[in-house]
Design an enzyme around this catalytic site. Sequence first.
Site, PDB file in Angstrom:
ATOM      1  N   LYS A  90      30.799 -19.463 -15.420  1.00  0.00           N
ATOM      2  CA  LYS A  90      29.493 -18.946 -15.842  1.00  0.00           C
ATOM      3  C   LYS A  90      29.409 -17.418 -15.797  1.00  0.00           C
ATOM      4  O   LYS A  90      28.694 -16.803 -16.582  1.00  0.00           O
ATOM      5  CB  LYS A  90      28.384 -19.557 -14.984  1.00  0.00           C
ATOM      6  N   GLU A 112      17.741 -20.415 -16.729  1.00  0.00           N
ATOM      7  CA  GLU A 112      17.625 -21.799 -16.294  1.00  0.00           C
ATOM      8  C   GLU A 112      18.913 -22.150 -15.579  1.00  0.00           C
ATOM      9  O   GLU A 112      19.953 -21.524 -15.810  1.00  0.00           O
ATOM     10  CB  GLU A 112      17.432 -22.708 -17.510  1.00  0.00           C
ATOM     11  N   SER A 379      36.683 -25.644 -14.590  1.00  0.00           N
ATOM     12  CA  SER A 379      35.601 -24.685 -14.857  1.00  0.00           C
ATOM     13  C   SER A 379      34.899 -24.181 -13.606  1.00  0.00           C
ATOM     14  O   SER A 379      34.277 -23.131 -13.629  1.00  0.00           O
ATOM     15  CB  SER A 379      34.587 -25.304 -15.807  1.00  0.00           C
TER      16      SER A 379
END
Lengths: 403, 267
Positions: A90, A112, A379
């Site tokens: 991210k 969010e 990830s």
Amino acid sequence: MSLRDNTGPFFGEYGGRFMPESLIAAIDEIAEAYEACRTDESFQAELRELHRSYTGRPSIITEVSRFAEHAGGARIILKREDLNHTGSHKINNVLGQALLTKRLGKTRVIAETGAGQHGVATATAAALFGLECTVYMGEVDTQRQALNVARMRLLGAEVVSVTTGSRTLKDAINEAYREWVTSVETTNYVFGTAAGPHPFPLMVRDFQKIIGEEAREQVQELTGRLPDAVAACVGGGSNAIGIFHAFLDDPDVRLFGFEAAGDGVDTPRHAASIGKGRPGVLHGARSYLLQDEDGQTIESHSISAGLDYPGVGPEHAWLADIKRAEYRPTTDTEAMDALRLLSRTEGIIPAIESAHALAGALKLGKELGPESTILVNLSGRGDKDVATAGEWFGLFDEGARQA
Amino acid sequence: MNASLNSTTVESVIQRRRDAGSGALVGYLPVGFPDLATSVDAAVALAENGVDVLELGVPYSDPVMDGLVIQRATQEALKQGFRVRDVFTAVEQIRARVDVPVLVMTYWNPVLQYGVDRFADELVSAGGAGLITPDITPDAADDWIATSDRTGLDRVFLAAPTSSDERLKRTVQATRGFVYAVSTMGITGLRTDLDAAARTLIARLRVAGASTACVGIGISNPEQVHQVLEYADGAIVGTALVKALADGGVSKLAETAAALSAGTTLN
């Protein structure tokens, strides 16, 4: 045309910008600023330097041969996005959007978050750039990802627990949109996944495609050729599009996205938007969507908060339709088993999200055979999921209280 | 367009009130709250208490432009089993009882899934006047523009204080019925002060060629209705009505509507 050249706003019949007029000016402003940044060498250089000196890029690849023994002997190589600062992919996107926020002259960001990884990354970037930060998170998720709530608050962000609707990621996005309408003059919305209205799917993909660009080089260096398959988990789809993108024009490399199947795709409790949904408009874009006959969004279910989303990014919907990528389901149980297996065979605790891709790779290996090489996007790391895993596997001592 | 010859089109009703020196009151209620039959009675009560144009909301799972009061009501309607087809039943029953134009306010996905043409045809059959579409803009609405041209239904698009002049012009051109001017940068809900932004926006919409423009979002009392009608052709009230219905049923709603409607004739 090269598949990699698609820059939206439409990917096939998916994508677009279905948004309230109140937000159009802000979205136009982002689109215009981003268009300039895409080709602005000083912007790109600043982002590269941040990735080198702050994110810790390039992230390494790790071949996991003990894990691969359970995958029919195929070679399995992990792209280690779990080693990035903040523990997931991210950060790649957030640093890009935070730089863009500075260029827009805005002083506050909102975001969010589902699992909390994007929220943590945004709170991190806000701290780094001196921006105010508010993160919207469904109440269900604030409970199952309590550690990430504390991390965000430690970083100085305000965390708003969203109690409307299904109280998960989709409702956090609704609430962030509502808040953005009222504060758009000072506030930039840092969107976490490759979905939403144009230009978000394009911008988030561009900021994430570094994953695949690095991995494509690294795998060739290690094995002398391209992988046979690339695997990633898909919720909104940002880590998947990030690792897929560099391989889109390599026709011999098969791309596999693993959607969260929850209790199973033949039960009502799953999050397999491509597998079980149909096209509709949600959160500003046309894409596959879990919805009832009336177009009411159906609540998704997954043990993984980060995949618990009833929609999916439009570029994935397009790749599925043109059959460039295949999307398959991974159940909660399969993901948790893969999480434990990687932990015990390799000493790497993956995020539950990423464990969906690992579970998929175990099956793929058997399917593709021992000569095959599978690149898996790891990830995120699993620290945030230890409480969930502890409960799932019964790892806590009786009487010990866990937060 | 044959619909525009009808004496009860949205635009003609608003114009008539404006020509008489005042302006129109547009009232919003969701279909199916607290149940389908009561929501019909409630809409009729609005019409009988001075509301000039009805705006019936379609309950939707992800209402990004609505504040908490309306969210609670529409979630309740969904919990009670609201179906999109109930909208046509409601419109038909309301139109059989009162001669007031009925617009349907809907997020886009329910229309898309019902089928844009099918939705429009059934709305025409039920006697509905058109759609208000809060989460799409004219540049994302080719299918709806084509369908509304075919059927003659009104299409109400929104204009915001942040909209560029260029966008306002396009919105005015695409709109039929009235332009829905978002009073302030916000979602639906009660506000004590109306933003001066609304006055400016209406002036900009006039320059962009709008013949009929109404102000919505944040209007909750007769004084605000009166204030808005000094410069706009209509005042749109939603949350205050939904709150009255939720708190005190149809009788309280009727009282609130009558009081708001008095705001259209204040001096």
